[in-house]
Structures are given as structure tokens and as C-alpha cells.
Design an enzyme around this catalytic site. Sequence first.
Site, short mmCIF file in Angstrom:
data_model
loop_
_atom_site.label_atom_id
_atom_site.label_comp_id
_atom_site.label_asym_id
_atom_site.label_seq_id
_atom_site.Cartn_x
_atom_site.Cartn_y
_atom_site.Cartn_z
N PRO A 136 7.52 -1.94 22.40
CA PRO A 136 6.33 -2.19 21.57
C PRO A 136 6.62 -2.54 20.11
O PRO A 136 5.71 -2.88 19.36
CB PRO A 136 5.58 -0.85 21.64
CG PRO A 136 6.63 0.16 21.94
CD PRO A 136 7.66 -0.53 22.77
N TYR A 181 6.77 -12.60 14.15
CA TYR A 181 5.77 -11.53 14.17
C TYR A 181 4.35 -12.08 14.30
O TYR A 181 3.55 -11.54 15.06
CB TYR A 181 5.90 -10.68 12.89
CG TYR A 181 5.16 -9.36 13.00
CD1 TYR A 181 5.76 -8.25 13.60
CD2 TYR A 181 3.86 -9.22 12.52
CE1 TYR A 181 5.09 -7.05 13.72
CE2 TYR A 181 3.16 -8.02 12.64
CZ TYR A 181 3.79 -6.94 13.24
OH TYR A 181 3.12 -5.76 13.37
N TYR A 232 6.93 -0.15 9.28
CA TYR A 232 7.97 0.09 10.29
C TYR A 232 9.12 0.78 9.56
O TYR A 232 9.75 0.18 8.69
CB TYR A 232 8.45 -1.22 10.90
CG TYR A 232 7.43 -1.90 11.79
CD1 TYR A 232 7.42 -1.66 13.16
CD2 TYR A 232 6.49 -2.80 11.28
CE1 TYR A 232 6.50 -2.28 14.00
CE2 TYR A 232 5.57 -3.43 12.11
CZ TYR A 232 5.58 -3.17 13.47
OH TYR A 232 4.68 -3.79 14.29
N LYS A 291 4.19 -7.25 20.87
CA LYS A 291 4.08 -8.52 21.58
C LYS A 291 3.46 -8.42 22.98
O LYS A 291 3.10 -9.44 23.57
CB LYS A 291 5.49 -9.15 21.74
CG LYS A 291 6.09 -9.61 20.43
CD LYS A 291 5.50 -10.95 20.02
CE LYS A 291 5.85 -11.36 18.62
NZ LYS A 291 4.74 -11.33 17.70
N HIS A 329 -4.25 -8.94 8.53
CA HIS A 329 -3.09 -8.54 7.74
C HIS A 329 -2.20 -9.75 7.45
O HIS A 329 -1.71 -10.39 8.37
CB HIS A 329 -2.25 -7.51 8.50
CG HIS A 329 -2.88 -6.16 8.54
ND1 HIS A 329 -2.21 -5.05 8.99
CD2 HIS A 329 -4.10 -5.73 8.17
CE1 HIS A 329 -3.01 -3.99 8.90
NE2 HIS A 329 -4.17 -4.38 8.42
C1 PHB Z 1 -0.29 0.15 17.33
O1 PHB Z 1 -1.07 0.14 16.39
O2 PHB Z 1 -0.50 0.81 18.36
C2 PHB Z 1 0.97 -0.64 17.22
C3 PHB Z 1 1.14 -1.48 16.14
C4 PHB Z 1 2.30 -2.20 16.01
C5 PHB Z 1 3.29 -2.09 16.97
C6 PHB Z 1 3.12 -1.27 18.07
C7 PHB Z 1 1.94 -0.54 18.20
O3 PHB Z 1 4.44 -2.79 16.81
#
Ligand code: PHB
Length: 395
Positions: A295, A387, A203, A299, A74
Site C-alpha cells: 500500500p 505518485y 510518509y 496504487k 493534494h
Molecule cells: C490511507 O489513507 O489509507 C492511505 C494513504 C496512502 C497510502 C496508503 C494508505 O499510501
Amino acid sequence: MRHRTQVAIIGAGPAGMFLAHMLRADGIDALVIERRDRAYVEGRVRAGVLEQGTVALMRRLGLSDRLEREGLVHGGTNLSVDGDVFRIDMAALTDGATVTVYGQQEVMRDLFGAAEARGVPIVWDAEDVALDGLDGDHPGVTWRREGVAHRLDCDFVVGCDGYHGVSRGAIPADVLRTFERVYPFGWLGGLADVPPACHELIYANHERGFALASMRSPTRSRYYIQCALDEDVADWSDDRFWDELCLRLGRDTAATVTRGTLFEKSIAPLRSFVAEPMRWGRLFLAGDAAHIVPPTGAKGMNLAVSDVTMLGAALAEHYRDHSDAGIDHYSARALARAWKAERFSWWFTSITHRFPTMDAFDRRIQVAELDYLRGSTAAQRALAENYVGLPLEAA
Ligand code: PHB
Ligand code: APR
């Protein structure tokens, strides 16, 4: 039974297993001691976004065959404010840096498969694991397995046993300092075998709370919605989950969501935590044993990998070059990087979630912050470089 190795590794999570492979590649003997069995450790559903440093380490260790085939690269990610989506072109804002979506479960499968093939030894189902002699020259680890008592003599012990492990507690209370934030909400996550809503992550900050659209593959989606900590998963039928998710993602994204049966529905609390120092005598801490991040920045595993990348190099220096410079700097270096990941994860959480104490002013500030991100290349670049993962040298 008595055993001997150079480095004892407590815990077969990502931190312990990456370290075990690094040491093996450098010809250093290590034994991994794990409390659970392989199926349990491999079965835990965790995040799935690998920073480029994590991908690079998998390549260097010759563990990347499946990752190259199945990982989804990505170059961007998306933010959404009350349904209005904008994209952050991470690759364009950095020097072409990307992240790779590849579930932690897959990483663990690769690590365990290669450990078996390469003869990296792991003790499963170790009970009553205890550490001793860490402040002297002869540290050791003891455990019981199937009623038999074991003792391992070693040069160093590395605590990779996660937040609930025994290693951190072996540091005397007057030496150990801990720092913590517990967030007043959790994430309710669900997996479904349906195509993802979007080919990249979203997000979403919504008046009703945070939501995240993620994935594991082109046919498996991973979604999260912010929920109260005392919420009961049983109260979340699939329909209720999908309805709430779609509401928070907004009408445009909702139109691209494919609904399906949700499995692995569970609620996870969010926490920021750091323990200092990360070395005491002949004990080192790495990964969740030393720090937890919420989460939101994805990270957790990446931070475990950066710890053991530094520690693996330091141990190689010790054995190969007879220099303890790396070992002596490990705690300060690892903590400097960990705190930057803590800062980013805390900040990203704070601008995307609904806090119970938020008033109208706080909400306007959040919306302004996201609006600033949407319009400012400088702000986007700061998000992007964090990120995709700060370089190890920045620590
Ligand atoms: C996930 O795909 O489980 C996931 C992806 C991004 C995040 C947290 C969890 O920031
Ligand atoms: N003795 C031996 N092993 C133990 C003990 C103990 N007393 N206590 C815990 N363990 C094991 C756990 O069973 C687990 O397999 O240590 C391992 C720790 O693994 P993780 O919790 O995954 O921690 P870490 O390797 O630091 O991974 C960091 O990966 O799993 C994610 O959420 C985690 O994102 C974080 C990252």
C-alpha cells in the site's frame, strides 16, 4: 435459472464496479456476480488516495458529485527521516498534477448508489461461482443463490474477484506465470475522528520502522505503523499506538497529532504479486485478481481503475467497431502499466521501511536515498510523476 448477457463480471470491488459503469455508458450489457453482500463490500476500509486518472473516470461516468464536494485535493506529499520532514511539491514538479484523498469506501458507496439508480445489475451473495468454456466461443458462469442453481451465458468473462477469487485459477497452470514478493512486516492501521496532523500525507522512515499519517476528511485521520506480521492487535492499546506513532513521526509532527479513540484497528500484510497473462481465451483479469501492490504508493485501487479503463475501451471497440485490436493488446498493455506501479510501490516500500535483515550499511543507504530525494529536483520529479499516476499512454 438461465441468464444471458454480453459481459459477465466476477466481483463487485472497484475493478468490477467501474467496469460495469463503463460498459453501461457504452450500451454494453453486463452482469456483476458478487460473493458477499453490499454492506460487506462497502464496509471494507481500504486506502484513500485517488490518482487523477481515477478522478477523471469518475467525472466521465457522472459519479463525481460527492467527490468534488468532499474530496481533498493534494498538490504535495511529505517524507520524513527520523522526524525531519520535507515536502515534495508534486503539482510544481508535474504539469500541475494532484491526487485526491477520498476513501475507497466512499468510492464504493457512489458506485453502488449509481448502479441502483441506473439499473446496473448486481447479483449479491452468489455461492460456488465457477467459470466454464473460456477457451471456446460460449463461455459461461454458474453459481448458487438461496439454494437455486444459476447459469449465465455470455461473450466474455472478466475476473474482478480480487486476490482470493476463482478467476485467475481458471487459467491453465502451464499458461499462468506468477511473480511474488512477500514483505517481512505488516501495517497496523487505525482510524480516529480527530483532525489530521498535517493537511497532506507524511510518509515517515524512522529507525524503529515506517509510519504514515493520512486522513479521510478534515475531521477523520488514518494512521499506520509498520509492525511485525505475528503481532496481535489486542496488544496495541490506543495509548501504545499513539506513543509509537508519535515517536516515529518525530517531535515536530507529534506536536500536531490529536489523539482520540481508535477504531478499525487492524493489521494488513504487504505483498507484491503479478499474474501473467491477463487474458486467456474469453477471460480477462483486472485489478487485484491479476496484481497486488504493497500500500505504500497508494496504487491498489488506481491500478484496478487503469486496467478496466483499458479493458472497457477494448470491449467497446469490439462491440462498436468490430475490432479486436484492443482486446488482443489488453494483457500486454495492462501488464506494462502494472509492472511500473509494482516497481514504484516496491521501491517506495524499500526506502521507507525497516527490514529485519537490515544492517548499518543498508540503513545508511536508505538515509542517503531519502537525503538525495530531499536535495534533487530530478529525483523528486520521478517520485511525483509516479505518485500522481503515470498516464495510460505510457503503458
Ligand atoms: C490511507 O489513507 O489509507 C492511505 C494513504 C496512502 C497510502 C496508503 C494508505 O499510501
Ligand atoms: N465470486 C464472486 N465474487 C468474488 C469471488 C468469487 N469467487 N471471490 C471474491 N469475490 C469478490 C470479493 O468479495 C470482492 O468484493 O470480488 C471482489 C474483489 O474486490 P477487491 O478485492 O476490492 O479487488 P478489486 O476490485 O480488484 O480492487 C482493487 O481495491 O479493494 C481494493 O485492495 C484492493 O486496492 C485494491 C483495489
